[in-house]
Design a protein around this motif. Structure first.
Motif, mmCIF file in Angstrom:
data_model
loop_
_atom_site.group_PDB
_atom_site.id
_atom_site.type_symbol
_atom_site.label_atom_id
_atom_site.label_comp_id
_atom_site.label_asym_id
_atom_site.label_seq_id
_atom_site.Cartn_x
_atom_site.Cartn_y
_atom_site.Cartn_z
ATOM 1 N N UNK A 17 0.753 -1.248 -0.068
ATOM 2 C CA UNK A 17 -0.127 0.212 -0.035
ATOM 3 C C UNK A 17 1.031 1.446 0.098
ATOM 4 N N UNK A 18 0.601 2.231 -0.707
ATOM 5 C CA UNK A 18 1.343 3.248 -0.909
ATOM 6 C C UNK A 18 0.473 4.593 -0.872
ATOM 7 N N UNK A 41 -9.394 3.629 -16.634
ATOM 8 C CA UNK A 41 -9.402 3.586 -15.166
ATOM 9 C C UNK A 41 -11.024 3.415 -14.809
ATOM 10 N N UNK A 42 -11.478 2.565 -13.672
ATOM 11 C CA UNK A 42 -12.815 2.651 -13.379
ATOM 12 C C UNK A 42 -12.980 3.733 -12.175
ATOM 13 N N UNK A 47 -12.858 7.111 -5.664
ATOM 14 C CA UNK A 47 -11.542 7.117 -6.076
ATOM 15 C C UNK A 47 -11.704 6.595 -7.431
ATOM 16 N N UNK A 48 -10.390 5.893 -7.862
ATOM 17 C CA UNK A 48 -10.208 5.273 -9.364
ATOM 18 C C UNK A 48 -9.489 3.828 -8.897
ATOM 19 N N UNK A 49 -9.745 2.848 -9.965
ATOM 20 C CA UNK A 49 -9.301 1.595 -9.900
ATOM 21 C C UNK A 49 -8.658 1.393 -11.344
ATOM 22 N N UNK A 50 -7.303 0.848 -11.430
ATOM 23 C CA UNK A 50 -6.745 0.237 -12.816
ATOM 24 C C UNK A 50 -6.241 -1.014 -12.291
ATOM 25 N N UNK A 51 -6.491 -2.124 -13.343
ATOM 26 C CA UNK A 51 -5.917 -3.607 -13.196
ATOM 27 C C UNK A 51 -5.693 -3.827 -14.429
ATOM 28 N N UNK A 52 -4.682 -4.806 -14.422
ATOM 29 C CA UNK A 52 -4.333 -5.496 -15.714
ATOM 30 C C UNK A 52 -5.166 -6.521 -16.074
ATOM 31 N N UNK A 53 -5.994 -7.064 -15.185
ATOM 32 C CA UNK A 53 -6.989 -7.958 -15.425
ATOM 33 C C UNK A 53 -8.338 -7.538 -15.915
ATOM 34 N N UNK A 67 -3.683 -0.639 -9.297
ATOM 35 C CA UNK A 67 -3.710 0.413 -8.430
ATOM 36 C C UNK A 67 -4.973 0.841 -8.037
ATOM 37 N N UNK A 68 -5.340 1.298 -6.885
ATOM 38 C CA UNK A 68 -6.529 1.500 -6.116
ATOM 39 C C UNK A 68 -6.525 2.906 -5.706
ATOM 40 N N UNK A 69 -6.787 3.912 -6.297
ATOM 41 C CA UNK A 69 -6.571 5.358 -5.624
ATOM 42 C C UNK A 69 -7.858 5.625 -5.178
ATOM 43 N N UNK A 70 -7.491 5.898 -3.516
ATOM 44 C CA UNK A 70 -8.891 6.375 -2.882
ATOM 45 C C UNK A 70 -8.627 7.685 -2.506
ATOM 46 N N UNK A 71 -9.646 8.532 -2.742
ATOM 47 C CA UNK A 71 -9.535 9.909 -2.411
ATOM 48 C C UNK A 71 -10.265 10.081 -0.752
#
Length: 73
Positions: A17-18, A41-42, A47-53, A67-71
């Motif tokens: 987690x970063x 990006x979803x 927030x936003x989610x990107x996944x290679x799946x 990557x799951x970006x939580x605002x």
């Protein structure tokens, strides 16, 4: 934007987690910045989610699979 903390994600090996601190004046630049990280990006309620799946998503950073970006908190 700066990295404020990095910790192991206990549920999955080799995952982390970063936490980023984003200056309020930079918040409007978040969406354009995301296009440099992944092709798709979803947008989630907080927030936003990107996944290679995800179909058609390519993440441009080597060895980064999701990557799951939580605002906010």
């Amino acid at each position: 934007m700066s990295v404020s903390e990095i910790e192991k994600y206990g549920k999955i090996n080799n995952m982390y987690k970063v936490f980023l601190d984003i200056d309020e004046s930079s918040e409007s630049n978040v969406k354009p910045m995301l296009t440099n990280i992944a092709s798709k990006w979803l947008e989630l309620p907080n927030g936003f989610l990107a996944s290679n799946t995800m179909d058609g998503d390519e993440i441009y950073i080597p060895n980064l699979h999701m990557i799951n970006l939580v605002i906010g908190n």
